[in-house]
Scaffold this active site. Structure first.
Site, PDB file in Angstrom:
ATOM      1  N   THR A 126       0.917  -1.141  -0.025  1.00 14.35           N
ATOM      2  CA  THR A 126       0.099  -0.001  -0.107  1.00 14.35           C
ATOM      3  C   THR A 126       0.808   1.274   0.048  1.00 14.35           C
ATOM      4  O   THR A 126       2.064   1.388   0.643  1.00 14.35           O
ATOM      5  CB  THR A 126      -1.180   0.214   1.219  1.00 14.35           C
ATOM      6  OG1 THR A 126      -1.485   1.397   1.283  1.00 14.35           O
ATOM      7  CG2 THR A 126      -0.089  -0.181   2.552  1.00 14.35           C
ATOM      8  N   ASP A 128      -0.196   3.982   1.100  1.00  8.37           N
ATOM      9  CA  ASP A 128      -0.173   4.602   2.423  1.00  8.37           C
ATOM     10  C   ASP A 128       0.655   4.263   3.588  1.00  8.37           C
ATOM     11  O   ASP A 128       0.628   4.876   4.554  1.00  8.37           O
ATOM     12  CB  ASP A 128      -1.587   4.445   2.821  1.00  8.37           C
ATOM     13  CG  ASP A 128      -2.801   5.251   1.749  1.00  8.37           C
ATOM     14  OD1 ASP A 128      -2.218   6.202   1.389  1.00  8.37           O
ATOM     15  OD2 ASP A 128      -3.867   4.779   1.684  1.00  8.37           O
ATOM     16  N   ARG A 163       1.593  33.154  -4.372  1.00 11.34           N
ATOM     17  CA  ARG A 163       0.238  32.287  -4.354  1.00 11.34           C
ATOM     18  C   ARG A 163       0.378  31.415  -3.168  1.00 11.34           C
ATOM     19  O   ARG A 163       1.482  31.114  -2.773  1.00 11.34           O
ATOM     20  CB  ARG A 163      -0.131  31.771  -5.424  1.00 11.34           C
ATOM     21  CG  ARG A 163      -0.689  32.513  -6.652  1.00 11.34           C
ATOM     22  CD  ARG A 163      -0.918  31.745  -7.894  1.00 11.34           C
ATOM     23  NE  ARG A 163      -1.528  32.268  -8.775  1.00 11.34           N
ATOM     24  CZ  ARG A 163      -1.377  31.952 -10.232  1.00 11.34           C
ATOM     25  NH1 ARG A 163      -0.801  30.905 -10.642  1.00 11.34           N
ATOM     26  NH2 ARG A 163      -2.135  32.920 -11.115  1.00 11.34           N
ATOM     27  N   ARG A 172      -5.973   7.967   3.278  1.00 12.47           N
ATOM     28  CA  ARG A 172      -7.403   8.181   3.749  1.00 12.47           C
ATOM     29  C   ARG A 172      -7.553   8.072   5.368  1.00 12.47           C
ATOM     30  O   ARG A 172      -8.230   8.899   6.017  1.00 12.47           O
ATOM     31  CB  ARG A 172      -8.016   6.852   3.459  1.00 12.47           C
ATOM     32  CG  ARG A 172      -9.692   6.765   3.741  1.00 12.47           C
ATOM     33  CD  ARG A 172     -10.256   5.311   3.347  1.00 12.47           C
ATOM     34  NE  ARG A 172     -10.323   5.371   1.886  1.00 12.47           N
ATOM     35  CZ  ARG A 172     -11.273   5.618   1.084  1.00 12.47           C
ATOM     36  NH1 ARG A 172     -12.376   6.339   1.897  1.00 12.47           N
ATOM     37  NH2 ARG A 172     -11.309   5.588  -0.208  1.00 12.47           N
ATOM     38  N   GLU A 222      -5.700  13.569   1.744  1.00  9.87           N
ATOM     39  CA  GLU A 222      -7.306  13.618   1.295  1.00  9.87           C
ATOM     40  C   GLU A 222      -8.121  13.348   2.506  1.00  9.87           C
ATOM     41  O   GLU A 222      -9.498  13.726   2.529  1.00  9.87           O
ATOM     42  CB  GLU A 222      -7.323  12.616   0.206  1.00  9.87           C
ATOM     43  CG  GLU A 222      -6.959  10.981   0.894  1.00  9.87           C
ATOM     44  CD  GLU A 222      -7.087  10.089  -0.518  1.00  9.87           C
ATOM     45  OE1 GLU A 222      -7.616  10.429  -1.594  1.00  9.87           O
ATOM     46  OE2 GLU A 222      -6.830   8.875  -0.211  1.00  9.87           O
ATOM     47  N   HIS A 272      -3.821   9.949  -8.341  1.00  9.86           N
ATOM     48  CA  HIS A 272      -3.270   8.485  -9.014  1.00  9.86           C
ATOM     49  C   HIS A 272      -1.683   8.856  -9.524  1.00  9.86           C
ATOM     50  O   HIS A 272      -1.096   7.828  -9.905  1.00  9.86           O
ATOM     51  CB  HIS A 272      -4.179   7.917  -9.975  1.00  9.86           C
ATOM     52  CG  HIS A 272      -5.151   7.446  -9.593  1.00  9.86           C
ATOM     53  ND1 HIS A 272      -6.242   8.139  -8.974  1.00  9.86           N
ATOM     54  CD2 HIS A 272      -5.677   6.256  -8.972  1.00  9.86           C
ATOM     55  CE1 HIS A 272      -7.256   7.398  -8.480  1.00  9.86           C
ATOM     56  NE2 HIS A 272      -6.828   6.286  -8.405  1.00  9.86           N
TER      57      HIS A 272
END
Length: 342
Positions: A126, A128, A163, A172, A222, A272
């Site tokens: 993973t 993550d 900016r 997640r 996210e 992705h």
């Protein structure tokens, strides 16, 4: 012996290196035959297979993605799914199955082993890096490198226009990618799912950077959430493992920062891109070692186990232990990064 191999869940760099390690050692040293199942658990569910031999894995080490394909199919949620998996494994003469995947893929593997006696060995994958029982999962290092390079590039355009640039990365429930890439890329704010953020504090950090004529970079996972809000969802649909689609926190955060500070803000969602492309040297090394040790576990009949990295050693742990809880960022690690906020 005939061994089945599948790759499930989200793709990531290094999957092909695992497949190559499994097949090369299994064929050359143990004389095993290998059958690949296409598209994760859909393969054994529908009997969709491909032959895996040494010519089939030649040259795939540096390739991203997976030659076997992947999906988020969950046979435990399909009527008669477990029976169909068992029947198709028997029809293919499969003596053992190596499942390469993350929390969801390995959760299915654990259930099939514990409740139905399927002989399974797991390999952790993973980007993550949120699987317990292993120090690192392959795919993570590549994702961090990709995100870090993007942040490096965004610094120059942010400073040219003065900016705020908000960079949304994957994560997640765990903020490992955001923390590592944000720290490596010199971000001025890093927001992770483990720590709800104060929007007023984020805006204060942003304004502090402008006071010294530097354009701030905000890295947000996210799954990060404000103290007085909820997770931002792309839509309300669920996949077969019950996960909603995330993405949108970056755009929401940029809008809030611009509204509260009056400074122009833009969002870059890496999405992705973090999963794609050739794996890093570390991920090739780790994935290859995982493959070699997974086929050793098959040889030893040590089923229901997952190979894992502990320091520099590859060990075996019960798959159930690895999927019992998510590995999240230690608050002390996040506090270290706070030195550079604002």
């Amino acid at each position: 012996m005939r061994v089945g191999v599948l790759t499930g869940g989200g793709d990531c760099p290094g999957l092909n290196a695992v497949i190559r390690g499994i097949v090369r050692k299994g064929v050359q040293e143990y004389g095993y035959d290998f059958t690949g199942f296409r598209d994760g658990w859909r393969g054994p569910l529908e009997g969709d297979t491909v032959r895996l031999d040494i010519p089939a894995v030649r040259g795939i080490l540096p390739r991203g993605g997976t030659i076997l394909g992947s999906s988020r199919t969950n046979p435990l949620k399909v009527e008669g799914g477990v029976r169909r998996v068992q029947e198709n494994l028997a029809a293919e003469g499969i003596d053992a199955l190596i499942a390469i995947g993350g929390e969801d893929t390995l959760g299915v593997a654990a259930a099939l082993y514990q409740e139905h006696g399927v002989k399974v060995v797991g390999v952790p994958k993973t980007i993550d890096n949120d699987l317990s029982a292993t120090d690192y999962t392959f795919g993570f290092d590549t994702a961090v490198n990709i995100a870090t390079e993007a942040i490096d590039r965004l610094h120059t355009t942010a400073e040219s226009h003065m900016r705020v640039l908000v960079v949304e990365v994957m994560g997640r429930h765990a903020g490992w990618i955001a923390l590592h890439s944000g720290l490596a890329g010199g971000a001025n704010v890093i927001l992770i799912p483990e720590q709800r953020f104060d929007l007023d504090q984020v805006c204060a950090w942003v304004e502090n950077r402008f006071k010294i004529r530097y354009a701030p970079i905000v890295v947000v996972a996210e799954g990060a959430m404000p103290k007085d809000g909820d997770m931002v969802l792309k839509d309300g649909t669920l996949d077969s493992f019950g996960h909603v689609r995330l993405s949108g926190i970056g755009e929401w955060l940029a809008n809030q920062i611009e509204k509260r500070t009056g400074k122009e803000a833009r969002t870059t969602v890496l999405g992705h891109v973090q999963r794609g492309g050739t794996p890093s040297a570390f991920d090739r090394w780790l994935a290859t070692r995982f493959g070699l040790h997974a086929v050793e576990a098959v040889r030893d009949g040590d089923f229901g186990k997952m190979v894992a990295l502990r320091s520099t050693e590859i060990v075996r742990v019960p798959i159930g232990d690895a999927t019992a809880r998510i590995k999240t960022v230690d608050p002390a690690l996040y506090e270290e990064a706070g030195v550079f906020f604002g």
